[in-house]
Design an enzyme around this catalytic site. Structure first.
Site, PDB file in Angstrom:
ATOM      1  N   TYR A 160       0.845  -1.209   0.000  1.00 45.64           N
ATOM      2  CA  TYR A 160       0.000   0.000   0.000  1.00 45.64           C
ATOM      3  C   TYR A 160       0.869   1.243   0.000  1.00 45.64           C
ATOM      4  O   TYR A 160       1.720   1.392   0.856  1.00 45.64           O
ATOM      5  CB  TYR A 160      -0.900   0.033   1.232  1.00 45.64           C
ATOM      6  CG  TYR A 160      -1.906  -1.078   1.347  1.00 45.64           C
ATOM      7  CD1 TYR A 160      -2.200  -1.939   0.281  1.00 45.64           C
ATOM      8  CD2 TYR A 160      -2.593  -1.301   2.547  1.00 45.64           C
ATOM      9  CE1 TYR A 160      -3.127  -2.961   0.421  1.00 45.64           C
ATOM     10  CE2 TYR A 160      -3.524  -2.316   2.686  1.00 45.64           C
ATOM     11  CZ  TYR A 160      -3.779  -3.143   1.616  1.00 45.64           C
ATOM     12  OH  TYR A 160      -4.697  -4.160   1.754  1.00 45.64           O
ATOM     13  N   SER A 161       0.740   2.220  -0.872  1.00 41.89           N
ATOM     14  CA  SER A 161      -0.176   2.227  -1.998  1.00 41.89           C
ATOM     15  C   SER A 161       0.625   2.401  -3.292  1.00 41.89           C
ATOM     16  O   SER A 161       0.670   3.469  -3.879  1.00 41.89           O
ATOM     17  CB  SER A 161      -1.192   3.349  -1.838  1.00 41.89           C
ATOM     18  OG  SER A 161      -0.484   4.552  -1.456  1.00 41.89           O
TER      19      SER A 161
END
Length: 317
Positions: A53-54
């Protein structure tokens, strides 16, 4: 608020988890800090993130969510004690897979980004059939022995592979997957309920499902294809829900919500929270106001006839 155990581990959490995929994406650092403060101050604890992420955001490389959580923790004030940190390994290109050496390197990276000495729940983000399960579980065992991980979980595992892993853990006296993270919501039901749910209940595995609001569809914000223009980021994911069954589910959510003075999103989460197999559904928010709406779902008690109505409306998926 009643806490629920994460499987058979020593960890217990309130019945709603925060999805940290928004940190460094649709929530910048200031917004992320405000969300984490509001979430924990309301008595909730489980924050789910991952090393990947991300990475999908233009300009990002991965690790952004963990770094933001780490900078929030660094503010002190008892923040580390208020939060249960769950992160994952296996999907991020620089640390892909579940080979023992990769798991060891990945957790060191995550701990450094998070600025903490221990990950509360370390999850295999996806199965890796190229590595023997006993090797993967052995690597997780070493992390627990080193005090770097408290408990382990599995995400996106099939029922057959999860059962095999649980059997191996028992036979070889290795740590077992205490949690399962599947896709599960009022629309996407069959993939979990057919085989994974009975397995999780029989073996005492906690369930912390993702896409709890079906990419935002179950909020009621998207009721026609014209509504897809409200969010370019979510339009592709939401469009598949705009069928007769999806609209029937929204109608049922509207009816139950009206009876409680609640919102469709709150009812959709309350339906999950009431499911005996579910420990804490994961939901994300990008503003404190939106978060407060979602947290109220933990206090919403649905009647048996309301749950039956939602079950009937969503049957077949």
């Amino acid at each position: 608020m009643n806490l629920r155990p994460l499987g058979r581990s020593s960890l217990s959490v309130a019945p709603l988890a925060f999805g940290g995929n928004v940190f460094g994406w649709s929530a910048d650092e200031a917004a992320s800090f405000a969300l984490l403060d509001a979430f924990t101050e309301a008595g909730f604890a489980l924050v789910d993130t991952a090393d990947v992420y991300s990475a999908w955001v233009p300009g990002n490389q991965g690790g952004e969510s963990e770094r933001i959580i780490g900078r929030w923790l660094a503010q002190g004030g008892g923040r580390r004690e208020r939060v249960v940190i769950a992160t994952k390994v296996a999907k991020w290109a620089p640390r892909r897979g579940l080979a023992p050496a990769n798991i060891q390197a990945a957790v060191e990276d995550s701990l450094r980004r998070l600025g903490t000495e221990v990950v509360d729940l370390y999850q295999a983000h996806e199965d890796d059939a190229s590595v023997p399960l006993e090797d993967t579980l052995g690597a997780f065992a070493r992390l627990i022995e080193q005090g770097k991980v408290r408990a382990i979980g599995a995400s996106n595992y099939s029922a057959a592979r999860l059962a095999q892993a649980l059997d191996l853990s028992e036979r070889l006296d290795l740590p077992r997957y205490e949690t399962l993270q599947p896709q599960y919501n009022l629309y996407d039901r069959a993939g979990f309920e057919a085989e994974l749910e009975p397995l999780a209940r029989a073996r005492g595995v906690g369930v912390i499902g993702y896409y709890s609001l079906a990419s935002g569809f179950l909020t009621g914000k998207y009721r026609s294809r014209a509504d897809l223009g409200k969010s370019r980021a979510r339009a592709g994911a939401v469009e598949k829900y705009l069928d007769a069954r999806g609209l029937r589910i929204l109608a049922a959510l509207d009816e139950v919500a009206a009876g409680h003075g609640a919102t469709p999103a709150q009812v959709a989460l309350a339906w999950l929270i009431a499911r005996p197999s579910v420990t804490a559904p994961i939901a994300s928010a990008t503003s404190v106001a939106q978060l407060q709406e979602l947290l109220a779902a933990a206090r919403l008690s649905l009647r048996a006839d309301e749950i039956a109505a939602l079950d009937a409306a969503s049957a077949g998926g």
